[in-house]
Design a protein around this motif. Structure first.
Motif, PDB file in Angstrom:
ATOM      1  N   VAL A 132      -3.544  11.960  16.443  1.00 59.21           N
ATOM      2  CA  VAL A 132      -3.925  12.606  15.123  1.00 59.21           C
ATOM      3  C   VAL A 132      -3.185  12.217  13.845  1.00 59.21           C
ATOM      4  CG1 VAL A 132      -5.073  14.457  13.686  1.00 59.21           C
ATOM      5  CG2 VAL A 132      -5.620  14.394  16.034  1.00 59.21           C
ATOM      6  N   TYR A 133      -1.954  12.662  14.236  1.00 55.78           N
ATOM      7  CA  TYR A 133      -0.978  12.306  13.033  1.00 55.78           C
ATOM      8  C   TYR A 133      -0.458  10.776  12.731  1.00 55.78           C
ATOM      9  CZ  TYR A 133       0.984  17.027  13.806  1.00 55.78           C
ATOM     10  OH  TYR A 133       0.876  18.269  13.933  1.00 55.78           O
ATOM     11  N   PHE A 134      -1.180   9.907  13.868  1.00 59.21           N
ATOM     12  CA  PHE A 134      -1.084   8.452  13.516  1.00 59.21           C
ATOM     13  C   PHE A 134      -2.435   8.185  12.811  1.00 59.21           C
ATOM     14  CE2 PHE A 134      -2.597   4.272  14.762  1.00 59.21           C
ATOM     15  CZ  PHE A 134      -1.745   3.401  14.346  1.00 59.21           C
ATOM     16  N   LEU A 135      -3.461   8.863  13.035  1.00 58.79           N
ATOM     17  CA  LEU A 135      -4.658   8.736  12.265  1.00 58.79           C
ATOM     18  C   LEU A 135      -4.712   9.157  10.879  1.00 58.79           C
ATOM     19  CD1 LEU A 135      -7.304   9.557  15.008  1.00 58.79           C
ATOM     20  CD2 LEU A 135      -6.618   7.397  14.222  1.00 58.79           C
ATOM     21  N   PHE A 136      -4.065  10.056  10.694  1.00 59.79           N
ATOM     22  CA  PHE A 136      -3.718  10.284   9.114  1.00 59.79           C
ATOM     23  C   PHE A 136      -2.813   9.657   8.321  1.00 59.79           C
ATOM     24  CE2 PHE A 136      -2.622  13.981   6.123  1.00 59.79           C
ATOM     25  CZ  PHE A 136      -3.866  13.934   5.448  1.00 59.79           C
ATOM     26  N   PHE A 137      -2.043   8.926   9.111  1.00 57.57           N
ATOM     27  CA  PHE A 137      -0.879   7.872   8.625  1.00 57.57           C
ATOM     28  C   PHE A 137      -1.881   6.580   8.185  1.00 57.57           C
ATOM     29  CE2 PHE A 137       1.472   4.117   9.407  1.00 57.57           C
ATOM     30  CZ  PHE A 137       2.626   4.170   8.558  1.00 57.57           C
ATOM     31  N   LEU A 138      -2.954   6.307   8.892  1.00 55.78           N
ATOM     32  CA  LEU A 138      -3.856   5.328   8.711  1.00 55.78           C
ATOM     33  C   LEU A 138      -4.630   5.772   7.607  1.00 55.78           C
ATOM     34  CD1 LEU A 138      -5.312   4.057  12.124  1.00 55.78           C
ATOM     35  CD2 LEU A 138      -3.565   2.686  10.599  1.00 55.78           C
ATOM     36  N   SER A 139      -4.791   6.834   7.355  1.00 56.96           N
ATOM     37  CA  SER A 139      -5.837   7.457   6.284  1.00 56.96           C
ATOM     38  C   SER A 139      -5.090   7.033   4.904  1.00 56.96           C
ATOM     39  CB  SER A 139      -6.079   8.944   6.350  1.00 56.96           C
ATOM     40  OG  SER A 139      -6.794   9.336   5.566  1.00 56.96           O
ATOM     41  N   GLY A 140      -3.872   7.199   5.063  1.00 54.97           N
ATOM     42  CA  GLY A 140      -3.149   6.847   3.835  1.00 54.97           C
ATOM     43  C   GLY A 140      -3.056   5.411   3.376  1.00 54.97           C
ATOM     44  N   ILE A 141      -2.928   4.625   4.475  1.00 56.85           N
ATOM     45  CA  ILE A 141      -2.845   3.082   4.125  1.00 56.85           C
ATOM     46  C   ILE A 141      -4.254   2.973   3.602  1.00 56.85           C
ATOM     47  CG2 ILE A 141      -3.104   1.043   5.288  1.00 56.85           C
ATOM     48  CD1 ILE A 141      -1.004   2.057   7.607  1.00 56.85           C
ATOM     49  N   THR A 142      -5.386   3.146   4.033  1.00 57.09           N
ATOM     50  CA  THR A 142      -6.581   2.591   3.872  1.00 57.09           C
ATOM     51  C   THR A 142      -7.012   3.510   2.249  1.00 57.09           C
ATOM     52  OG1 THR A 142      -7.437   4.875   4.690  1.00 57.09           O
ATOM     53  CG2 THR A 142      -7.614   2.639   6.136  1.00 57.09           C
ATOM     54  N   ALA A 143      -6.359   4.664   2.105  1.00 55.93           N
ATOM     55  CA  ALA A 143      -6.671   5.109   0.409  1.00 55.93           C
ATOM     56  C   ALA A 143      -6.121   4.435  -0.604  1.00 55.93           C
ATOM     57  CB  ALA A 143      -6.352   6.713   0.658  1.00 55.93           C
ATOM     58  N   LEU A 144      -4.871   3.933  -0.348  1.00 58.06           N
ATOM     59  CA  LEU A 144      -4.229   3.223  -1.313  1.00 58.06           C
ATOM     60  C   LEU A 144      -4.790   1.720  -1.431  1.00 58.06           C
ATOM     61  CD1 LEU A 144      -2.116   4.119  -3.551  1.00 58.06           C
ATOM     62  CD2 LEU A 144      -2.462   5.610  -1.536  1.00 58.06           C
TER      63      LEU A 144
END
Length: 205
Positions: A7-19
């Motif tokens: 889940v922590y990795f997925l939230f890291f991906l969420s930051g990538i996609t948002a920016l």
């Protein structure tokens, strides 16, 4: 319920996609406003407003879920909500990108009913773009309180766990900026880049 480290990795991906979304939408709106300052201002304002609004609204909502301590109900519900929010980010982000790619044509079709006033026309374009972006950015703002509801298992560790989530998401955002600016846009183009960014939102489901 044991908290999955993925889940922590997925939230890291969420930051990538948002920016990546933010950079690509800025690039798209530059063609609409004809000036980078205007496009950056509108996109940044929409992101800040959406992140704040989503965090407040969904933060209030997830507090109504069952407590995670001693029970897995709240964590499971939060994780399920998070998955659906990511799907909505994918759908709204992809649709908005298609609209922005054809924004000039859409605006031209409305030009006949808009008064011949450049300040008014710019204001209408700004409000229209801001309102459209507010939907996916509000959903993006919802992710931190929702995922915190899942990950925070002890009140004594709330600061550490939320800080870790925020740090991972922010580092992901920095990486997303670098990827979009130095590789993705030049390699794949504007629309293709944002569609690539939308893909991981589905993977999180």
């Amino acid at each position: 319920m044991q908290r999955s480290p993925i889940v922590y990795f997925l939230f890291f991906l969420s930051g990538i996609t948002a920016l990546i979304y933010e950079i690509v939408w800025t690039r798209m709106l530059t063609l609409v406003f004809g000036h980078t300052v205007f496009s950056v201002s509108v996109v940044l304002a929409a992101f800040m407003a959406g992140l704040g609004l989503g965090s407040y609204l969904f933060g209030y909502a997830v507090d109504r879920l069952p407590e995670t301590q001693g029970s897995s109900a709240g964590g499971k519900a939060a994780l399920l909500i998070y998955g659906w929010v990511e799907i909505l980010i994918f759908a709204s982000g992809a649709l908005l990108s298609f609209l922005f790619a054809n924004f000039s044509g859409i605006y031209a079709s409305l030009h006949s009913v808009i008064p011949e006033s450049i300040p008014l026309q710019n204001l209408i374009k700004m409000v229209f773009a801001f309102g459209l972006m507010l939907v996916p950015t509000t959903l993006m703002g919802a992710t931190l309180p929702i995922i915190s509801k899942y990950c925070v298992t002890e009140d004594s560790h709330i600061g550490t766990q939320v800080s870790l989530l925020y740090a991972l998401n922010t580092l992901g955002g920095a990486l997303g900026c670098l990827m979009a600016g130095f590789f993705l846009l030049g390699t794949f183009g504007v629309l293709q880049t944002v569609l690539l960014a939308a893909g991981p939102n589905l993977l999180k489901r």
